[in-house]
Design a protein around this motif. Structure first.
Motif, PDB file in Angstrom:
ATOM      1  N   VAL A 208     -17.321  62.668   4.444  1.00 19.82           N
ATOM      2  CA  VAL A 208     -15.995  62.067   4.366  1.00 19.82           C
ATOM      3  C   VAL A 208     -16.146  60.562   4.556  1.00 19.82           C
ATOM      4  CG1 VAL A 208     -13.720  61.908   5.444  1.00 19.82           C
ATOM      5  CG2 VAL A 208     -14.843  64.143   5.201  1.00 19.82           C
ATOM      6  N   PRO A 209     -15.819  59.764   3.546  1.00 15.86           N
ATOM      7  CA  PRO A 209     -15.892  58.313   3.723  1.00 15.86           C
ATOM      8  C   PRO A 209     -14.891  57.836   4.767  1.00 15.86           C
ATOM      9  CG  PRO A 209     -15.782  58.904   1.389  1.00 15.86           C
ATOM     10  CD  PRO A 209     -15.476  60.153   2.161  1.00 15.86           C
ATOM     11  N   TYR A 210     -15.314  56.906   5.602  1.00 18.78           N
ATOM     12  CA  TYR A 210     -14.386  56.335   6.583  1.00 18.78           C
ATOM     13  C   TYR A 210     -13.305  55.581   5.826  1.00 18.78           C
ATOM     14  CZ  TYR A 210     -12.903  54.559  11.114  1.00 18.78           C
ATOM     15  OH  TYR A 210     -12.184  54.307  12.255  1.00 18.78           O
TER      16      TYR A 210
ATOM     17  N   GLU B 212      -8.437  51.879  11.509  1.00 15.66           N
ATOM     18  CA  GLU B 212      -9.480  51.503  12.451  1.00 15.66           C
ATOM     19  C   GLU B 212      -9.592  52.545  13.553  1.00 15.66           C
ATOM     20  OE1 GLU B 212      -8.500  47.588  13.839  1.00 15.66           O
ATOM     21  OE2 GLU B 212      -8.964  46.631  11.923  1.00 15.66           O
ATOM     22  N   ASN B 213      -8.966  53.714  13.341  1.00 19.94           N
ATOM     23  CA  ASN B 213      -8.927  54.720  14.401  1.00 19.94           C
ATOM     24  C   ASN B 213      -8.849  56.125  13.789  1.00 19.94           C
ATOM     25  OD1 ASN B 213      -8.940  55.655  17.022  1.00 19.94           O
ATOM     26  ND2 ASN B 213      -6.794  55.188  17.432  1.00 19.94           N
ATOM     27  N   LEU B 214      -9.941  56.547  13.167  1.00 19.27           N
ATOM     28  CA  LEU B 214     -10.048  57.882  12.592  1.00 19.27           C
ATOM     29  C   LEU B 214     -10.391  58.878  13.702  1.00 19.27           C
ATOM     30  CD1 LEU B 214     -10.362  59.841  10.128  1.00 19.27           C
ATOM     31  CD2 LEU B 214     -12.782  59.140  10.075  1.00 19.27           C
ATOM     32  N   HIS B 215      -9.580  59.935  13.846  1.00 20.94           N
ATOM     33  CA  HIS B 215      -9.780  60.930  14.898  1.00 20.94           C
ATOM     34  C   HIS B 215     -10.159  62.283  14.322  1.00 20.94           C
ATOM     35  CE1 HIS B 215      -7.691  59.390  18.818  1.00 20.94           C
ATOM     36  NE2 HIS B 215      -8.343  58.414  18.205  1.00 20.94           N
ATOM     37  N   PHE B 216     -10.898  63.063  15.104  1.00 22.49           N
ATOM     38  CA  PHE B 216     -11.159  64.475  14.824  1.00 22.49           C
ATOM     39  C   PHE B 216     -10.143  65.319  15.578  1.00 22.49           C
ATOM     40  CE2 PHE B 216     -13.629  63.234  18.539  1.00 22.49           C
ATOM     41  CZ  PHE B 216     -13.264  64.191  19.470  1.00 22.49           C
TER      42      PHE B 216
ATOM     43  N   GLN C 255     -16.790  57.284  14.030  1.00 25.08           N
ATOM     44  CA  GLN C 255     -17.316  56.107  13.355  1.00 25.08           C
ATOM     45  C   GLN C 255     -18.186  56.548  12.187  1.00 25.08           C
ATOM     46  OE1 GLN C 255     -16.222  53.177  14.356  1.00 25.08           O
ATOM     47  NE2 GLN C 255     -15.215  54.017  16.193  1.00 25.08           N
ATOM     48  N   ALA C 256     -18.375  55.659  11.234  1.00 26.55           N
ATOM     49  CA  ALA C 256     -19.304  55.951  10.156  1.00 26.55           C
ATOM     50  C   ALA C 256     -20.674  56.288  10.739  1.00 26.55           C
ATOM     51  CB  ALA C 256     -19.397  54.765   9.204  1.00 26.55           C
ATOM     52  N   GLY C 257     -21.276  57.346  10.257  1.00 26.20           N
ATOM     53  CA  GLY C 257     -22.551  57.823  10.775  1.00 26.20           C
ATOM     54  C   GLY C 257     -22.433  58.997  11.717  1.00 26.20           C
TER      55      GLY C 257
ATOM     56  N   ARG D 171     -19.762  65.085   8.039  1.00 23.21           N
ATOM     57  CA  ARG D 171     -20.395  63.789   8.275  1.00 23.21           C
ATOM     58  C   ARG D 171     -19.460  62.677   7.823  1.00 23.21           C
ATOM     59  NH1 ARG D 171     -24.282  67.157   6.456  1.00 23.21           N
ATOM     60  NH2 ARG D 171     -23.944  66.560   4.283  1.00 23.21           N
ATOM     61  N   ILE D 172     -19.281  61.698   8.700  1.00 27.25           N
ATOM     62  CA  ILE D 172     -18.475  60.522   8.362  1.00 27.25           C
ATOM     63  C   ILE D 172     -19.420  59.448   7.833  1.00 27.25           C
ATOM     64  CG2 ILE D 172     -16.777  58.862   9.158  1.00 27.25           C
ATOM     65  CD1 ILE D 172     -15.900  61.834   9.350  1.00 27.25           C
ATOM     66  N   VAL D 173     -19.137  58.966   6.654  1.00 27.51           N
ATOM     67  CA  VAL D 173     -20.039  58.003   6.022  1.00 27.51           C
ATOM     68  C   VAL D 173     -19.282  56.702   5.762  1.00 27.51           C
ATOM     69  CG1 VAL D 173     -21.453  59.811   4.980  1.00 27.51           C
ATOM     70  CG2 VAL D 173     -19.537  58.847   3.678  1.00 27.51           C
ATOM     71  N   GLY D 174     -20.030  55.623   5.503  1.00 25.46           N
ATOM     72  CA  GLY D 174     -19.422  54.348   5.200  1.00 25.46           C
ATOM     73  C   GLY D 174     -18.578  54.442   3.945  1.00 25.46           C
ATOM     74  N   GLY D 175     -17.442  53.792   3.952  1.00 18.41           N
ATOM     75  CA  GLY D 175     -16.514  53.866   2.831  1.00 18.41           C
ATOM     76  C   GLY D 175     -17.042  53.134   1.607  1.00 18.41           C
TER      77      GLY D 175
END
Length: 258
Positions: free
Chosen positions: A101-103, A108-112, A236-238, A254-258
């Motif tokens: 999932v791209p950030y 500036e505040n992505l939550h699970f 965060q990304a990564g 996995r959170i990856v860079g946008g």
């Protein structure tokens, strides 16, 4: 039964199948058609290691109960709702196990938010709570990814909850589990962040499904998310986030860079 949706690892057509066995010995037995038309196997067996699992269903809609755990409501400074809070995610939000999932650039505040997901098995509307078991195919694991800053700023949740790839689901649908008191654990990079139980839901599964069905028709494959326990937090990304529910399985994203 564990009902999966998959393709061969090297690519190919999408199939449904039953997952049998554990670990290195696990197999997928292909189904003849859709599980919503009855479970009939073809006899074709493939090692689970040789397939790519997809989101186990393709819902027309994902309906979600917000603030359905009292401690989660309180941790974000909210009151426990007097009337259930319902919001929606969309078909474009759904991704499967081990998705990237791209950030999103909008936050500036992505939550699970780890959640138990209910999969609808038959078309229904205005279902009384005592009949909900008759319309449910089974249960899977969800991560209700949320743009927390956007959610707070906009005072409603459509964009903050329904963005692309915001609803990882999987790894399969488990049909033989009692959802009333399942442990739910979320880790980020191996560190435990959420450690709860579905016994703490304010509305149980039957009440959740009954409530959302009062105003709209639920179709086979639609999904109802039942809320998240306390412990949500930023990604965060990564980062790799894994939601595990007792009796069902684990879902990693996995959170990856946008």
């Amino acid at each position: 039964m564990r009902i999966a949706r998959y393709t061969p690892a090297a690519g190919g057509p999408v199939s449904h199948g039953l997952v049998e066995g554990e670990g290195d010995d696990a197999l997928v037995v292909r189904l003849d058609g859709s599980p919503f038309d009855g479970v009939r196997t073809t006899g074709e067996r493939t090692p689970l290691s040789q397939v790519r699992l997809l989101a186990p269903v393709e819902p027309s809609k994902v309906l979600c109960l917000g603030r359905n755990y009292a401690e989660h409501a309180r941790e974000l400074g909210n009151e426990v709702p007097e009337i259930p809070v319902v919001f929606a995610k969309f078909s474009t939000s759904v991704v499967g196990p081990d998705a990237e999932v791209p950030y999103p650039p909008d936050t500036e505040n992505l939550h699970f938010e780890g959640e138990l997901a209910v999969v609808i098995g038959t078309e229904c509307t205005r279902v009384p709570a005592e009949r909900v078991a008759d319309v449910v195919l089974g249960y899977t694991v969800a991560n209700d990814l949320t743009l927390r800053d956007m959610q707070r700023a906009e005072k409603q949740w459509t964009r903050a909850k329904g963005f692309d790839r915001s609803c990882p689901l999987g790894p399969w649908v488990e049909t033989d589990v009692d959802p009333s008191a399942l442990s739910l654990r979320t880790t980020v990079n191996g560190e435990v962040k959420q450690d709860g139980t579905t016994a703490d839901m304010l509305l149980d599964v039957a009440a959740c499904v009954s409530w959302v069905s009062q105003t709209m028709t639920l179709l086979p494959g639609d999904v109802v998310l039942t809320g998240t326990p306390a412990g949500v937090g930023p990604l965060q990304a990564g980062d790799e986030v894994t939601v595990s529910i007792e009796g069902i399985g684990s879902l990693s994203t996995r959170i990856v860079g946008g």
